[in-house]
Design a protein around this motif. Structure first.
Motif, PDB file in Angstrom:
ATOM      1  N   HIS A 185       0.868  -1.181   0.000  1.00 42.09           N
ATOM      2  CA  HIS A 185       0.000   0.000   0.000  1.00 42.09           C
ATOM      3  C   HIS A 185       0.903   1.227   0.000  1.00 42.09           C
ATOM      4  O   HIS A 185       1.703   1.422   0.914  1.00 42.09           O
ATOM      5  N   VAL A 230       1.224   5.460  -0.332  1.00 43.52           N
ATOM      6  CA  VAL A 230       0.519   6.736  -0.197  1.00 43.52           C
ATOM      7  C   VAL A 230       1.474   7.861  -0.577  1.00 43.52           C
ATOM      8  O   VAL A 230       2.592   7.929  -0.053  1.00 43.52           O
ATOM      9  N   GLN A 241      -1.638   7.080   6.365  1.00 46.49           N
ATOM     10  CA  GLN A 241      -1.597   5.639   6.141  1.00 46.49           C
ATOM     11  C   GLN A 241      -1.795   4.870   7.446  1.00 46.49           C
ATOM     12  O   GLN A 241      -2.434   3.816   7.473  1.00 46.49           O
ATOM     13  N   SER A 276      -7.122   5.179  -2.299  1.00 45.43           N
ATOM     14  CA  SER A 276      -5.728   4.797  -2.054  1.00 45.43           C
ATOM     15  C   SER A 276      -5.585   3.289  -2.274  1.00 45.43           C
ATOM     16  O   SER A 276      -5.529   2.509  -1.320  1.00 45.43           O
TER      17      SER A 276
END
Length: 214
Positions: free
Chosen positions: A146, A148, A165, A207
């Motif tokens: 993930h 950001v 995050q 996101s």
């Protein structure tokens, strides 16, 4: 300060959990989406305690990309005793006696508030899980991650990337619990619950997650 200087925990099948030295086992990992190679080291984190309870894993570690300058600063704080939390006596500035202060609290008070640094930060932060093993009898290695971008999170939410995050994960988890998608009792980490609804909600928040075959 405490998280990085505590003894990191490592899990190995057949041995269980054990600790190692702070900043041990350095390795360079090539992060996605333009971040590139960063040296990562062992750090104490709860994932190592939770993942093996639900996932049949041979070895579990948690690593941060801290950078050599940051590691040296933390080691110096430790050598000087400035990472201590127990109060120490200090003569009052006005000569009126002695005050007791925590060295770590003093260090923290001298540092800028991380939540206020967003406008001065540029780039991306990445959190992910690197999994190596076999699937259908064949070796496979993937990185589920993930990313950001700080400019995006500042523009959309007014928060710097690391803060955003960190915060978005419990928000998504609470929504899944409130909707009844996630349920259970006891201490359950995300790995004990269905992953797809969580990943889908991250995407809905603008996101998205990614997965890379290594």
């Amino acid at each position: 300060i405490e998280e990085c200087l505590n003894a990191p925990v490592v899990y190995e099948a057949g041995r269980g959990w054990f600790t190692t030295a702070p900043f041990s086992e350095p390795e360079v990992f090539d992060f996605p989406e333009g971040i590139g190679p960063v040296e990562c080291v062992n750090v104490e984190h709860e994932e190592v305690l939770l993942v093996p309870r639900w996932v049949d894993a041979g070895r579990v570690t948690f690593k941060y990309g801290l950078g050599a300058d940051f590691i040296r600063t933390l080691q110096t704080l430790h050598q000087l005793g400035l990472d201590r939390t127990d109060p120490v006596p200090v003569p009052a500035a006005d000569g009126s006696g002695t005050v007791h202060v925590s060295p770590r609290d003093v260090v923290a008070a001298c540092l800028p508030n991380p939540a206020a640094l967003g406008e001065r930060m540029h780039g991306k932060t990445c959190a992910g899980t690197w999994v190596k093993g076999t699937k259908d009898g064949r070796p496979r290695e993937v990185y589920l991650y993930h990313v950001v971008d700080n400019q995006w999170s500042m523009r959309e939410y007014g928060c710097q990337a690391v803060v955003w995050q960190t915060a978005i994960n419990p928000v998504v988890a609470l929504e899944l619990i409130a909707a009844g998608t996630w349920s259970g009792s006891g201490v359950l980490g995300p790995e004990a619950l269905p992953a797809r609804p969580f990943l889908d909600l991250l995407t809905e928040y603008g996101s998205p997650w990614g997965m890379r075959e290594q």
